[in-house]
Design an enzyme around this catalytic site. Structure first.
Site, mmCIF file in Angstrom:
data_model
loop_
_atom_site.group_PDB
_atom_site.id
_atom_site.type_symbol
_atom_site.label_atom_id
_atom_site.label_comp_id
_atom_site.label_asym_id
_atom_site.label_seq_id
_atom_site.Cartn_x
_atom_site.Cartn_y
_atom_site.Cartn_z
ATOM 1 N N GLU A 283 -60.273 76.847 53.288
ATOM 2 C CA GLU A 283 -61.297 76.646 54.313
ATOM 3 C C GLU A 283 -62.403 75.856 53.645
ATOM 4 O OE1 GLU A 283 -64.129 76.380 56.281
ATOM 5 O OE2 GLU A 283 -64.628 78.497 56.104
ATOM 6 N N GLU A 414 -71.087 65.842 53.985
ATOM 7 C CA GLU A 414 -71.613 67.184 54.220
ATOM 8 C C GLU A 414 -72.863 67.401 53.375
ATOM 9 O OE1 GLU A 414 -69.310 70.597 52.815
ATOM 10 O OE2 GLU A 414 -69.621 71.508 54.765
#
Ligand code: NAI
Ligand code: MG
Length: 504
Positions: A283, A414
């Site tokens: 993840e 990000e």
């Protein structure tokens, strides 16, 4: 309205003037500080590794400090697990798997998981305060989100422990063996719950490593697990940084790796286990699109934007960090957004009024500041709320970049902080193309009045989780996970149980 909630009360003395289009609130009053107490918690000076049901000193005798990012003070010294400690923990997990956990009655299994869930609820205030002190997140979030959701995951998976056959009809679900789990610093206890609870319900034993800046709630969980009477070795909790994580990944007697963290480390892990028969779920990062159509309920959408990017200081892999606003409502949305940003309380995470706590570490603050610099140099319109920041600790004001383009780094990479990149669009086709133009695919949000538009847009967005007219909503029965460079495999729900089983 309050501007800040450091220990001292700070008066707001604006008079309704406009700062770069935003209303400065003239309250004449302020929230009084409402600090959560710490009298009910104990943080030890030093913590050992939790291996085979006991707290054990690390073989090499090494310890590292964990700090409170809101005041930079050291909280405790934490044992650093070496390759030998990881080996000890894996051996304990293997023995517990062979002798106890794979053989124990399924109702018994469920009983222990329920017991841990209840103990987490009973000690919720302790967990919440420790989470906030160690990681910097606002106490309101650790109290209302992290801890209750963590307990809810244990409850949810406890219920499946004796019903695996019904969970996967027509299959013969078999446990895998030993699960090696590595978690990040943004939701320490919650990420641990997402990983430990399904692993145990599926009949596996566990070795889990906390992140180096936030080890404390997992050590508290170790105490809870010890008190629960869970057979020794079923859950082993260790601490350390990347090297310790790599020792887990590379250990030959682990059957499954579950990792949450950066895409960079995810790639290292995938390479490391290539050619082995270890199962893996990853993840990883995200750069979610939050899409506001012109027929959206604007005030709710603004709350959703705020929640999407400023929640947990933007330390959220599914943060709505790219905002797409349909052109004809863009001015209105941005004005309301700026107004709302002005009311956000940034400061002491232990204060119950605080909306935005401390940035988790100096390194993360440096990363965020680096991106703010990049955004400015790329020529995007820059806006920050005008709140004051405490002098000690790591802080970042809620930040907006306007008129961002698809090629700007701040819209592609990000940032993992409270920094929102805003773009506009005219048509549904345009926004779908722009939203999907990213290497990530974890989550997205859509705000519109029309159900048909929701179905149309959500079916074309390449993201694992899509919220409609809400954002950052979680439930233990819903799967969570991404596409593309956001990783693979799901956590939560039955989809999060499957990866801990052989389903023949
Ligand atoms: P990271 O990926 O380096 O760390 C996550 C976990 O992996 C930690 O427990 C760490 O000790 C461990 N780790 C580090 N190197 C490892 C290796 N070679 N093998 C095995 N385990 C290893 O993330 P970090 O440095 O904490 O944050 C950097 C960036 O990662 C953030 O700016 C953010 O973009 C992203 N991130 C994403 C998260 C998510 O929820 N998807 C959570 C945390 C960070
Ligand atoms: Mg810390």
């Amino acid at each position: 309205m309050a501007k800040n909630s450091t220990k001292e009360k700070i008066k707001v003395s604006g008079n309704g003037t406009t700062i770069d289009g935003a209303l400065k609130f003239n309250s004449g009053w302020d929230y009084s500080p409402a600090p959560e107490s710490t009298g009910h918690i104990e943080i030890k000076e030093k913590y050992e590794l939790f291996i085979n049901g006991k707290f054990q000193k690390p073989v090499k005798g090494k310890y590292f400090p964990t700090h409170n990012p809101a005041n930079e003070k050291k909280l405790s010294m934490i044992a650093e697990a070496s390759v030998s400690d990881v080996d000890k923990a894996v051996k304990a997990a293997r023995t517990a798997y062979n002798k106890v956990w794979s053989k124990i009655g399924l109702k018994e299994r469920g009983k222990y998981i329920y017991r841990i869930a209840r103990a987490m609820q009973e000690k919720a205030r302790e967990f919440a305060v420790i989470e906030t002190l160690d990681g910097g997140k606002a106490i309101r979030e650790s109290r209302d989100i992290d801890i209750p959701l963590a307990a809810a995951h244990f409850f949810y998976y406890a219920g499946w422990a004796d019903k695996l056959q019904y969970a996967f009809p027509g299959k013969d679900p078999q446990s895998l063996g030993v699960a090696g789990q590595i978690i990040p610093w943004n939701f320490p206890l919650l990420m641990a719950a997402w990983k430990i609870a399904p692993a145990l319900a599926a009949g596996n034993t566990v070795i889990i490593k906390s992140a180096e800046s936030t080890p404390l709630t997992l050590l508290k969980l170790a105490e809870v697990i010890q008190e629960s009477g869970l057979p020794e070795g079923v859950v082993n909790i260790i601490s350390g940084a990347g090297e310790t994580g790599a020792a887990i990944v590379n250990h030959p007697d682990i059957n499954k790796i579950a990792f949450t963290g950066s895409t960079g480390v995810g790639k290292i892990i995938q390479k490391a286990i290539a050619g082995t028969d270890k199962k893996v779920t990853l993840e990883l990062g995200g750069k979610a699109a939050n899409i506001i159509m012109d027929d959206a309920p604007i005030d709710q959408a603004v709350e959703g934007i705020i929640n999407g990017i400023y929640f947990n200081q933007g330390h959220v892999c599914c943060a709505g960090s790219r905002l797409f606003v349909q052109e004809d409502v863009a001015d209105l949305v941005i004005r309301k957004l700026k107004d709302r940003m002005e009311t956000l309380i940034v400061g002491d995470p232990m204060d119950k009024n605080t909306d935005i706590g401390a940035i988790n570490s100096k390194e993360q603050l440096n990363t965020i500041n680096k991106y703010i610099k990049i955004g400015k140099s790329e020529g995007a319109g820059f806006y920050q709320s005008s709140c004051e920041l405490p002098s000690k600790g790591y802080w970042c004001r809620p930040t907006l970049f306007l008129n961002v383009s698809q090629s700007h780094r701040i819209s592609k990479e990000e940032i993992f902080g409270p920094v929102l990149a805003v773009q506009t669009f005219r048509t549904v086709e345009e926004v779908i193309e722009k939203a999907n133009n990213t290497p990530y695919g974890l989550s997205a949000g859509v705000w519109t009045d029309k159900g048909a538009k929701i179905f149309n847009i959500t079916s074309k967005l390449r993201a694992g989780v899509i919220w409609a007219n809400t954002y950052n909503k979680f439930d233990p029965s819903s799967p969570f996970g991404g596409y593309k460079e956001s990783g693979f495999g799901r956590e939560g729900g039955l989809q999060g149980l499957g990866p801990y089983l052989n389903l023949k």
